[in-house]
Every structure is written in structure tokens, then in C-alpha cells.
Design a protein around this motif. Structure first.
Motif, mmCIF file in Angstrom:
data_model
loop_
_atom_site.group_PDB
_atom_site.id
_atom_site.type_symbol
_atom_site.label_atom_id
_atom_site.label_comp_id
_atom_site.label_asym_id
_atom_site.label_seq_id
_atom_site.Cartn_x
_atom_site.Cartn_y
_atom_site.Cartn_z
ATOM 1 N N LEU A 208 1.649 12.648 10.507
ATOM 2 C CA LEU A 208 2.433 11.487 10.932
ATOM 3 C C LEU A 208 1.540 10.467 11.637
ATOM 4 C CD1 LEU A 208 5.286 10.288 11.065
ATOM 5 C CD2 LEU A 208 5.560 11.371 13.292
ATOM 6 N N GLN A 209 0.487 10.941 12.315
ATOM 7 C CA GLN A 209 -0.421 10.017 12.990
ATOM 8 C C GLN A 209 -1.122 9.105 11.976
ATOM 9 O OE1 GLN A 209 -0.050 13.291 13.972
ATOM 10 N NE2 GLN A 209 1.145 12.529 15.711
ATOM 11 N N ALA A 210 -1.546 9.674 10.847
ATOM 12 C CA ALA A 210 -2.145 8.858 9.795
ATOM 13 C C ALA A 210 -1.132 7.873 9.236
ATOM 14 C CB ALA A 210 -2.688 9.756 8.681
ATOM 15 N N ALA A 211 0.115 8.319 9.108
ATOM 16 C CA ALA A 211 1.170 7.429 8.613
ATOM 17 C C ALA A 211 1.387 6.251 9.554
ATOM 18 C CB ALA A 211 2.465 8.212 8.424
ATOM 19 N N HIS A 212 1.303 6.493 10.875
ATOM 20 C CA HIS A 212 1.431 5.396 11.845
ATOM 21 C C HIS A 212 0.365 4.327 11.594
ATOM 22 C CE1 HIS A 212 4.610 6.974 14.247
ATOM 23 N NE2 HIS A 212 3.935 7.998 14.748
ATOM 24 N N VAL A 213 -0.882 4.765 11.417
ATOM 25 C CA VAL A 213 -1.974 3.823 11.216
ATOM 26 C C VAL A 213 -1.758 3.023 9.940
ATOM 27 C CG1 VAL A 213 -4.465 3.603 10.852
ATOM 28 C CG2 VAL A 213 -3.593 5.282 12.500
ATOM 29 N N LEU A 214 -1.368 3.706 8.869
ATOM 30 C CA LEU A 214 -1.179 3.035 7.591
ATOM 31 C C LEU A 214 0.014 2.084 7.615
ATOM 32 C CD1 LEU A 214 -2.017 6.082 5.343
ATOM 33 C CD2 LEU A 214 -3.248 3.903 5.342
ATOM 34 N N CYS A 215 1.085 2.470 8.291
ATOM 35 C CA CYS A 215 2.238 1.569 8.385
ATOM 36 C C CYS A 215 1.861 0.289 9.137
ATOM 37 C CB CYS A 215 3.411 2.271 9.070
ATOM 38 S SG CYS A 215 4.304 3.419 7.986
ATOM 39 N N ARG A 216 1.018 0.420 10.161
ATOM 40 C CA ARG A 216 0.576 -0.786 10.871
ATOM 41 C C ARG A 216 -0.332 -1.631 9.973
ATOM 42 N NH1 ARG A 216 0.271 2.842 15.307
ATOM 43 N NH2 ARG A 216 -1.982 3.043 15.057
ATOM 44 N N GLU A 217 -1.165 -0.976 9.147
ATOM 45 C CA GLU A 217 -1.972 -1.730 8.192
ATOM 46 C C GLU A 217 -1.073 -2.540 7.251
ATOM 47 O OE1 GLU A 217 -5.140 -2.053 8.153
ATOM 48 O OE2 GLU A 217 -6.266 -0.171 8.295
ATOM 49 N N LEU A 218 0.110 -1.983 6.970
ATOM 50 C CA LEU A 218 1.053 -2.623 6.057
ATOM 51 C C LEU A 218 1.967 -3.622 6.754
ATOM 52 C CD1 LEU A 218 1.826 0.641 4.117
ATOM 53 C CD2 LEU A 218 1.045 -1.453 3.005
ATOM 54 N N GLY A 219 1.805 -3.756 8.081
ATOM 55 C CA GLY A 219 2.568 -4.760 8.810
ATOM 56 C C GLY A 219 3.827 -4.250 9.455
ATOM 57 N N PHE A 220 4.044 -2.922 9.495
ATOM 58 C CA PHE A 220 5.216 -2.350 10.138
ATOM 59 C C PHE A 220 4.826 -1.799 11.514
ATOM 60 C CE2 PHE A 220 5.950 -2.031 5.563
ATOM 61 C CZ PHE A 220 7.196 -2.615 5.445
ATOM 62 N N THR A 221 5.801 -1.641 12.376
ATOM 63 C CA THR A 221 5.510 -1.239 13.756
ATOM 64 C C THR A 221 5.076 0.218 13.859
ATOM 65 O OG1 THR A 221 7.866 -0.756 14.092
ATOM 66 C CG2 THR A 221 7.067 -2.942 14.763
ATOM 67 N N GLU A 222 5.644 1.100 13.034
ATOM 68 C CA GLU A 222 5.325 2.527 13.122
ATOM 69 C C GLU A 222 5.859 3.241 11.894
ATOM 70 O OE1 GLU A 222 7.539 4.657 16.128
ATOM 71 O OE2 GLU A 222 9.017 3.050 16.210
ATOM 72 N N ALA A 223 5.536 4.523 11.806
ATOM 73 C CA ALA A 223 6.042 5.364 10.722
ATOM 74 C C ALA A 223 7.176 6.236 11.232
ATOM 75 C CB ALA A 223 4.921 6.238 10.158
ATOM 76 N N THR A 224 8.134 6.507 10.377
ATOM 77 C CA THR A 224 9.195 7.464 10.722
ATOM 78 C C THR A 224 9.028 8.773 9.954
ATOM 79 O OG1 THR A 224 10.662 6.598 9.003
ATOM 80 C CG2 THR A 224 10.831 5.610 11.190
ATOM 81 N N GLN B 199 10.732 -2.489 10.574
ATOM 82 C CA GLN B 199 10.544 -3.495 11.621
ATOM 83 C C GLN B 199 9.111 -4.000 11.549
ATOM 84 O OE1 GLN B 199 11.685 -2.213 15.548
ATOM 85 N NE2 GLN B 199 10.495 -3.800 16.546
ATOM 86 N N ARG B 200 8.945 -5.302 11.397
ATOM 87 C CA ARG B 200 7.617 -5.892 11.213
ATOM 88 C C ARG B 200 6.910 -6.118 12.532
ATOM 89 N NH1 ARG B 200 4.841 -5.998 6.418
ATOM 90 N NH2 ARG B 200 6.260 -6.280 4.680
ATOM 91 N N LEU B 201 5.569 -6.043 12.494
ATOM 92 C CA LEU B 201 4.769 -6.378 13.658
ATOM 93 C C LEU B 201 4.895 -7.869 13.955
ATOM 94 C CD1 LEU B 201 1.494 -4.411 12.897
ATOM 95 C CD2 LEU B 201 3.057 -3.963 14.783
ATOM 96 N N PRO B 202 5.089 -8.252 15.218
ATOM 97 C CA PRO B 202 5.188 -9.679 15.550
ATOM 98 C C PRO B 202 3.912 -10.417 15.166
ATOM 99 C CG PRO B 202 5.875 -8.300 17.404
ATOM 100 C CD PRO B 202 5.255 -7.393 16.389
ATOM 101 N N GLY B 203 4.069 -11.516 14.455
ATOM 102 C CA GLY B 203 2.929 -12.346 14.105
ATOM 103 C C GLY B 203 1.996 -11.741 13.093
#
Length: 611
Positions: A79-95, A150-154
Motif C-alpha cells: 500500500l505504501q508503493a500505491a500511495h507514492v504512485l497515486c500521488r504521481e498520478l495526481g491523487f492525494t493517496e491510495a485506498t 480526490q486530486r492534489l491541490p494545484g
């Protein structure tokens, strides 16, 4: 199979998270800086979510590096890797995250394997791994992520590509009918105003170069279902076809005879210089010879015919630049072998999507062949066109129902093994079997007719039903638990393959009556009605619960097709012991037992080699 990892919140977790807000980060989603300007680690990389079925915030993770798209293996994925990749994709976190190619297998390179992240990294390049392009996985192990919607702001999406696009029906890499994803449904593009600018946007979106040709008039075959776009006008610089001005069309605006296609420019790899055919009657057939060794030691050799089949032949024909495979041959004694007699490759097993044979699993330098001699080496017959079968999933959903059928009406079905094994111990002819029945309408969307592999001289006559079988197994029907365990199964021999109905401009060619030729013409479909024998699954022994209905066409890859990824359908179903509800039927994410059997992992397997 490993369970999908999903972070589960608890009251203590919420309390810890409140404390984390006062200090560093919450355990659910480590929170590094989300300022896009600081995300320098991802320079040169592009990311996208792909696969089907999926929502916009989930899918198979694909990374473009050095101009080439690839995937991530699920080994050690967390899940930690998923968090990083979701942020690369512009999302706040992985579920959550997925394994075993839940969104379908990718193609091309597997860029990362054994990916290990703490979750605080600003870029996937900061995570540990085996190194770029170093993997011992197949695409059946592609990892996916489920991001929080949920998208990362900016967040600037200049390095993120939405993947609503794919190519179907092309005989060569980088060509095909253009299809785009809209509201989780694939549809085609009308060829009105279709030009090289729009085609180039598609090619770059898929990781190729610019377009070599913009195709109109359904040159790559007609699609099925929705037509999503028309009058697409691109400058050629857009990141996605959806970003080009276009017209949303109605049913009257366009037909599938106007489906648009592309041919993309591909970098030259020289792959076709490492394979050749010999002994055939034309350049499209012959015994397969491959080149091995390094500078100064290059030599040509043969491939062991053991387990060589349609999927391996598909890859060989693709590498040769000869399109699709009509046949994969395990014996080639009738073709002259010339002076090449050494077998240099054995144990070849392909998914069918590889670009070259050396990307398939094989024995490496340890050659093992059950049948020796040049007569038992691999051969192919290639073709520029192929069939492509697709099940009408909506009809399955609309026609499904339960019937309690008396045993005295099932003798012929029992003879053809269309009942569960427990039927053998039933009190014949008394009692009944509970059957899940439904209709199957199978379309040929390809560019060649679907014909049985066996000729009429070898068809099997079944006296009870009074017909010939041209294929012993044409479809598999299964009831699975949500985790994939099979609880009931059925199968359908090709009682007869014929053109039940066709599109307006297509004439029927195949009819089973009077020992006629069997097949499905391009643009036609074969209908197996719900009320004929064996068009069912025997669910007599199935307990009430939630299940998956799976249908796989041509499950043993007996007949070559241009695309095997759309041969499977899954539906959700709920059974209460009396009634059944079938819903959410969709194409594309089921795999046959044959595919799973071919890729069982062996002890000592490394890279693409089976030791």
C-alpha cells in the motif's frame, strides 16, 4: 493468490491520525510535500492508469520511460508503493492496490519489480527496486492501484496521461481501430474529419511516435457498441484525444463502417532479423528458425515443438512482421529443414502479447525436448488477417434464469458431460437438476472468418443430439466465488458454428444443415439460445450466496484470433436458493484455465527462463 491490501481504519487509527496532524504523518497515508514544483524526481517519466473495467481513479499502473510504456510487477508491492504512485498520478493517496493483472495484462516492458517504498517518497524513483527494466515477472503479475477520488491541490497533470484509448484489429504493433473509454464503456471514433493530426495524438498517447497513416472506412475492422467521438479536430500537440475539439454523436450520425484507425511510426528494433522461416511453400509459412549467440558466435537454430501452439505462433508471426498466426505447428517433417538441425530453444510459453519470442518464458540454455529430431520442431502459418470473437454480454444478463429440469429430459446432456459430476449418482430418471440458463450471441468483429481448426472429415457425429461437433470445446461456463474458486462449471461444444444473423451489408456464408460448412462470417453472429441443450451451468450443488458468472470463448486458443483479451466475460450474480440475479456483465478481465495452466510458476524460474 494474495489478498488485495486495503487500509482499514479503526478508532485508534483516527486518534493516531489526529496526533499525526500535529507532528509528522498519518499511518494511513504518509504525507510528503505535495507541491508540484518540488516533484523533480519524476522528470522524464509519465504515468497513466489503464485496463478494464475500471473507474477513473483506479487501474493498471503504466509508466513511460525513454519513450516506452511499461508496467510494474506485483512482487513485494504494498500500500505504501500505491500511495507514492497515486500521488504521481495526481491523487492525494491510495485506498488499495491489486495484483495478478486484475485490470488485464499490459504489454511491452515491465519497468519495475520488487518495488519497496516507505510511502513518504516524492517520486517512485526514490523507492528501492531491482532496477529499471530488470524483472522476472510476466504481465499476468501486473500491479494496479485504487486511488482516493480526490486530486492534489494545484497538481499539474503534464506528466499524467489518461489512458480512454486502445487499438484493436491491427495485424502489426502500432496499428488498429481506435477505441476510447467513456463512462467505463469502450467505443469507436467516427472517421469524419479524421486526419494525421488526430492520429498522431493517439499514437503518442499509446507511447509510439507520430502517425504514419490515418485510416478511414473501418480499414481495421468494424467495432461494436457505442461510437463515442466524431469530427475530431486536433492540432497534433494534445496529450489526449479527449482534449481535441470533437462532436458527441447520436446513433444517426455515423455507423461502424466509418470506424477510424491509425498506423503509427515505430522505432526500428531489428527484431525481425533474429527470426526467419524455412521450407514453406510461401513467405508466410515454414519451420521457425531463431538466431542466438553474441558477436562472433551468432548461429541459427530450431525451436522444440513441445507445447508450441497458437499463442507462441502469434508472437513468431508478429516478430516476423507477417501479421497473425493461422496455425502453430508442433511437427514440420513435411518442410525441408535445409542444413539447420540444432534445437536452440525449448519450453517456449507466450501470453500472445509479446513482441518477440525471447520475451516469452523458455528453458534458456538448458534445452529439454520430449521428442527429438527436426521433424518435431515448431512451425507457423501466418496471415495478414484474423477473426475476432466477442460475446454480447448484455444478452447474457437479459436472458439468465433458473430452470429445474427433470432428469428424464437430460439423457443426451449427460452423454455430452453437460451436467455436474453429482448427476451420475442421481436416481435416474426421477428427480431434477437445477440449471442456470442464458443465451450466447457471439459476434465476429475481425477481418477474417472464424473457422473450426478441424476439417469436416474429422468432425464427430453425436447420435443423441443428431449433429456434428466441429470443436469439442467452444466455450467454458463457470460459477466462481468472489475470490475465484470454481463451484460449478459447464462447457459448450460447437454443436454447429453458423451465421444466425448478419449486418445489413453482409451475406450469410455458413449453415449447419445438410453437413454444411461451419464458421462465423466477418460481420455476422452465431446465437445459442437459452432453450437448447447444454446452454447452461448445472448449479444443483451450489449454495446460496454471491458469485461470479464467467464465460470464455475459444478457451483453449484452438483457433487463432486477432485479440484474445476480449474472449472472456464476467457477471456478478446473487443466488438465494430459489432465484438468481445477474448484473454488471462486462468483457475483458477473465482468464481461461488454459491461460492459468500455461503460466504456473516453476521452482527456480528466473527472468523469462524456466530452469
Amino acid at each position: 493468490m494474495r489478498p488485495v491490501s486495503v487500509w482499514q481504519w479503526s478508532p485508534w487509527g483516527l486518534l493516531l491520525c489526529l496526533l499525526c496532524l500535529l507532528c509528522s504523518s498519518c499511518l494511513g497515508s504518509p504525507s510528503p510535500s505535495t507541491d508540484p514544483e518540488k516533484r523533480v524526481g519524476s522528470q522524464g517519466l509519465r504515468f497513466r492508469l489503464a485496463g478494464f473495467p475500471r473507474k477513473p481513479y483506479e487501474g493498471r499502473v503504466e509508466i513511460q520511460r525513454a519513450g516506452e510504456w511499461g508496467t510494474i510487477c506485483d512482487d513485494d508491492f504494498t500500500l505504501q508503493a500505491a500511495h507514492v504512485l497515486c500521488r504521481e498520478l495526481g491523487f492525494t493517496e491510495a485506498t488499495g492496490w491489486t495484483h495478478s493483472a486484475k485490470y488485464g495484462p499490459g504489454t511491452g516492458r515491465i519497468w519495475l519489480d520488487n518495488l519497496s517504498c516507505s510511502g513518504t517518497e516524492q517520486s517512485v524513483t526514490e523507492c528501492a527496486s531491482r532496477g529499471w527494466g530488470n524483472s522476472d515477472c510476466t504481465h499476468d503479475e501486473d500491479a494496479g492501484v485504487i486511488c482516493k477520488d480526490q486530486r492534489l491541490p494545484g497538481f499539474s497533470d503534464s506528466n499524467v496521461i489518461e489512458a480512454r484509448v486502445r487499438l484493436k484489429g491491427g495485424a502489426h504493433p502500432g496499428e488498429g481501430r481506435v477505441e476510447v473509454l467513456k463512462a467505463s464503456t469502450w467505443g469507436t471514433v467516427c472517421d469524419r474529419k479524421w486526419d494525421l493530426h488526430a492520429a498522431s495524438v493517439v499514437c503518442r498517447e499509446l507511447g509510439f511516435g507520430s502517425a504514419r497513416e490515418a485510416l478511414s472506412g473501418a480499414r481495421m475492422g468494424q467495432g461494436m457498441g457505442a461510437i463515442h467521438l466524431s469530427e475530431v479536430r486536433c492540432s497534433g500537440q494534445e496529450l489526449s484525444l479527449w482534449k481535441c475539439p470533437h462532436k458527441n454523436i447520436t446513433a444517426e450520425d455515423c455507423s461502424h463502417s466509418q470506424d477510424a484507425g491509425v498506423r503509427c511510426n515505430l522505432p526500428y528494433t531489428g527484431a525481425e532479423t533474429r527470426i526467419r522461416l524455412s521450407g514453406g511453400r510461401s513467405q508466410h509459412e515454414g519451420r521457425v528458425e531463431v538466431q542466438i549467440g553474441g558477436p562472433g558466435t551468432l548461429r541459427w537454430g530450431l525451436i522444440c515443438g513441445d507445447d508450441w501452439g497458437t499463442l507462441e505462433a502469434m508472437v513468431a508471426c508478429r516478430q516476423l512482421g507477417l501479421g497473425y498466426a493461422n496455425h502453430g505447428l508442433q511437427e514440420t517433417w513435411y518442410w525441408d529443414s535445409g542444413n539447420i538441425t540444432e534445437v536452440v530453444m525449448s519450453g517456449v510459453r507466450c501470453t500472445g502479447t509479446e513482441l518477440t519470442l525471447d520475451q516469452c518464458a523458455h528453458h534458456g540454455t538448458h534445452i529439454t525436448c520430449k521428442r527429438t529430431g527436426t521433424r518435431f520442431t515448431a512451425g507457423v502459418i501466418c496471415s495478414e488477417t484474423a477473426s475476432d470473437l466477442l460475446l454480447h454480454s448484455a444478452l447474457v444478463q437479459e436472458t439468465a434464469y433458473i430452470e429445474d429440469r427433470p432428469l428424464h429430459m437430460l439423457y443426451c446432456a449427460a452423454e455430452e458431460n453437460c451436467l455436474a459430476s453429482s448427476a451420475r449418482s442421481a436416481n435416474w430418471p426421477y428427480g431434477h437438476r437445477r440449471l442456470l440458463r442464458f443465451s450466447s450471441q457471439i459476434h465476429n468483429l475481425g477481418r477474417a472468418d472464424f473457422r473450426p481448426k478441424a476439417g469436416r472429415h474429422s468432425w464427430v457425429w453425436h447420435e443423441c443430439h443428431g449433429h456434428y461437433h466441429s470443436m469439442d470445446i467452444f466455450t467454458h461456463y463457470d460459477i466462481l466465488t468472489p475470490n475465484g474458486t470454481k463451484v460449478a462449471e459447464g462447457h459448450k461444444a460447437s454443436f454447429c458454428l453458423e451465421d444466425t444473423e448478419c449486418q445489413e451489408d453482409v451475406s450469410k456464408r455458413y449453415e449447419c444443415a445438410n453437413f454444411g460448412e461451419q464458421g462465423i462470417t466477418v460481420g455476422c453472429w452465431d446465437l445459442y439460445r437459452h432453450d437448447i441443450d447444454c446452454q447452461w451451468i448445472d448449479i444443483t450443488d451450489v449454495k446460496p450466496g454471491n458469485y461470479i458468472l464467467q464465460v470464455v470463448i475459444n478457451p483453449n486458443f484452438e483457433v487463432a484470433e486477432s485479440d484474445f483479451t476480449n474472449n472472456a466475460m464476467k457477471c456478478n450474480c446473487k443466488y438465494d436458493g430459489h432465484r438468481i440475479w445477474v448484473h454488471n456483465c462486462h468483457i475483458g478481465d477473465a482468464f481461461s484455465e488454459e491461460a492459468n495452466r500455461r503460466f504456473e510458476r516453476y521452482p527456480g524460474q528466473t527472468s523469462n527462463q524456466i530452469i
